[in-house]
Design a protein around this motif. Structure first.
Motif, PDB file in Angstrom:
ATOM      1  N   UNK A 182       0.830  -1.213   0.000  1.00 15.47           N
ATOM      2  CA  UNK A 182       0.000   0.000   0.000  1.00 15.47           C
ATOM      3  C   UNK A 182       0.860   1.257   0.000  1.00 15.47           C
ATOM      4  N   UNK A 183       1.971   1.223   0.746  1.00 16.81           N
ATOM      5  CA  UNK A 183       2.871   2.375   0.762  1.00 16.81           C
ATOM      6  C   UNK A 183       3.460   2.634  -0.623  1.00 16.81           C
ATOM      7  N   UNK A 184       3.792   1.564  -1.336  1.00 15.55           N
ATOM      8  CA  UNK A 184       4.326   1.721  -2.693  1.00 15.55           C
ATOM      9  C   UNK A 184       3.285   2.339  -3.627  1.00 15.55           C
ATOM     10  N   UNK A 185       2.037   1.951  -3.470  1.00 16.03           N
ATOM     11  CA  UNK A 185       1.006   2.340  -4.434  1.00 16.03           C
ATOM     12  C   UNK A 185       0.297   3.647  -4.069  1.00 16.03           C
ATOM     13  N   UNK A 186       0.348   4.038  -2.798  1.00 18.33           N
ATOM     14  CA  UNK A 186      -0.491   5.136  -2.329  1.00 18.33           C
ATOM     15  C   UNK A 186      -0.218   6.445  -3.065  1.00 18.33           C
ATOM     16  N   UNK A 187       1.041   6.894  -3.090  1.00 21.34           N
ATOM     17  CA  UNK A 187       1.340   8.196  -3.699  1.00 21.34           C
ATOM     18  C   UNK A 187       1.055   8.227  -5.200  1.00 21.34           C
ATOM     19  N   UNK A 188       1.472   7.186  -5.992  1.00 20.24           N
ATOM     20  CA  UNK A 188       1.096   7.212  -7.414  1.00 20.24           C
ATOM     21  C   UNK A 188      -0.419   7.239  -7.621  1.00 20.24           C
ATOM     22  N   UNK A 189      -1.157   6.468  -6.794  1.00 23.22           N
ATOM     23  CA  UNK A 189      -2.615   6.458  -6.942  1.00 23.22           C
ATOM     24  C   UNK A 189      -3.203   7.811  -6.576  1.00 23.22           C
ATOM     25  N   UNK A 190      -2.701   8.407  -5.491  1.00 27.08           N
ATOM     26  CA  UNK A 190      -3.193   9.727  -5.083  1.00 27.08           C
ATOM     27  C   UNK A 190      -2.879  10.770  -6.148  1.00 27.08           C
ATOM     28  N   UNK A 191      -1.682  10.689  -6.727  1.00 29.36           N
ATOM     29  CA  UNK A 191      -1.315  11.626  -7.790  1.00 29.36           C
ATOM     30  C   UNK A 191      -2.246  11.480  -8.990  1.00 29.36           C
TER      31      UNK A 191
END
Length: 312
Positions: A182-191
């Protein structure tokens, strides 16, 4: 059944039932672009899951995993695999391919078997090879009838199979590993969500309406809760039972696709599915029989041991 943790059993059943009926949920979001759904799913499920981990374990769960550089690298790969799997699944559901998604999760256990043989050098019995052969014949039949392979089903099965294989070789706790993903995916998804709101297909808060916004937020709950329940249950009940319970989800998906969404399912598809189901029954039946045989042998040995001890 007395030897099975009942709470673990029902938590596992709950997880598979939720995964089975979830096409109905994603179908409610049909007006939202698929990539927006997957981005929101990642964002809200990450907030829920990471919040739960930090509240329960503080930062210790993350420190433990950070001490394993290889685990961090592999979890980066598995995060991409699960994101691809989720994205393909949601797109397929809202594009009218629920039956084919169910096929993907029906053949996924057999993909796991093949990967286990090829990568982990595991061995199969002759009867298990027969089951794999039936499943392969069913996929070949569907490919021949359609004129092309069932790419959606194969994409789901292969991506989730590779995900399971890598998670098997990463020695981290299940929910903690999911937290790192989730940490890996969170920022790209939020962006991506923020970019979408700049006139690129987004409509959160101002475009889709509060009902859709609420469904997107609750999509995080729909994603995280069954994963947590599955992680809880799988550690408390025998894997043979987990192996049989995993067919609950695709069975429900199949019924929803045919009887709720009225997707086409003719004689050719029925033959292909029946062939694959035959393979699954043979494989699961052999696995269950051997598991029970081992349990009987273990029980006999446990009873015999005190007798041998007294004779000494």
């Amino acid at each position: 059944m007395n030897t099975v943790d009942r709470k673990g059993l029902w938590m596992t059943v709950m997880a598979f039932v939720v995964w089975g009926v979830v096409p109905l949920y994603w179908h409610l979001l049909k007006q939202v672009p698929s990539f927006q759904i997957i981005a929101h799913r990642i964002v809200w499920s990450s907030i829920l899951l990471l919040g739960w981990l930090f509240l329960r374990h503080g930062r210790q769960w993350l420190r433990t995993i950070r001490e394993q550089p290889r685990a961090l690298t592999l979890l980066g790969v598995t995060s991409l695999l699960i994101a691809f799997n989720w994205g393909l699944y949601i797109w397929a559901v809202n594009a009218g391919h629920v039956v084919e998604t169910s096929l993907g999760y029906f053949i996924n256990p057999l993909i796991n078997v093949v990967l286990g043989v090829l990568v982990l050098r595991e061995r199969l019995t002759r009867l298990q090879w027969v089951g794999v052969g039936f499943a392969f014949a069913g996929v070949a039949w569907l490919t021949w009838q359609a004129g092309s392979p069932p790419w959606i089903a194969l994409g789901l099965a292969l991506s989730f199979g590779a995900y399971g294989l890598l998670r098997k070789v990463v020695s981290v706790e299940a929910v903690g590993g999911l937290g790192v993903e989730s940490l890996y995916l969170f920022l790209p998804a939020l962006a991506f969500v923020v970019w979408g709101e700049q006139g690129h297909g987004g409509g959160f808060i101002q475009g889709w309406g509060w009902q859709i916004d609420l469904l997107l937020i609750l999509g995080g709950v729909v994603s995280a809760i069954p994963l947590i329940g599955f992680s809880y249950g799988v550690r408390r009940i025998p894997l043979t039972i987990v192996g049989l319970l995993q067919y609950i989800a695709p069975s429900i998906q199949f019924l929803i696709g045919v009887f709720v969404f009225k997707e086409a399912f003719g004689t050719a598809q029925a033959i292909g599915f029946a062939t694959i189901w035959t393979g699954l029954i043979i494989f699961a039946g052999d696995n269950l029989w051997r598991s029970r045989k081992r349990s009987v042998v273990t029980g006999v040995a446990a009873v015999a041991e005190p007798v041998v001890a007294t004779r000494r």
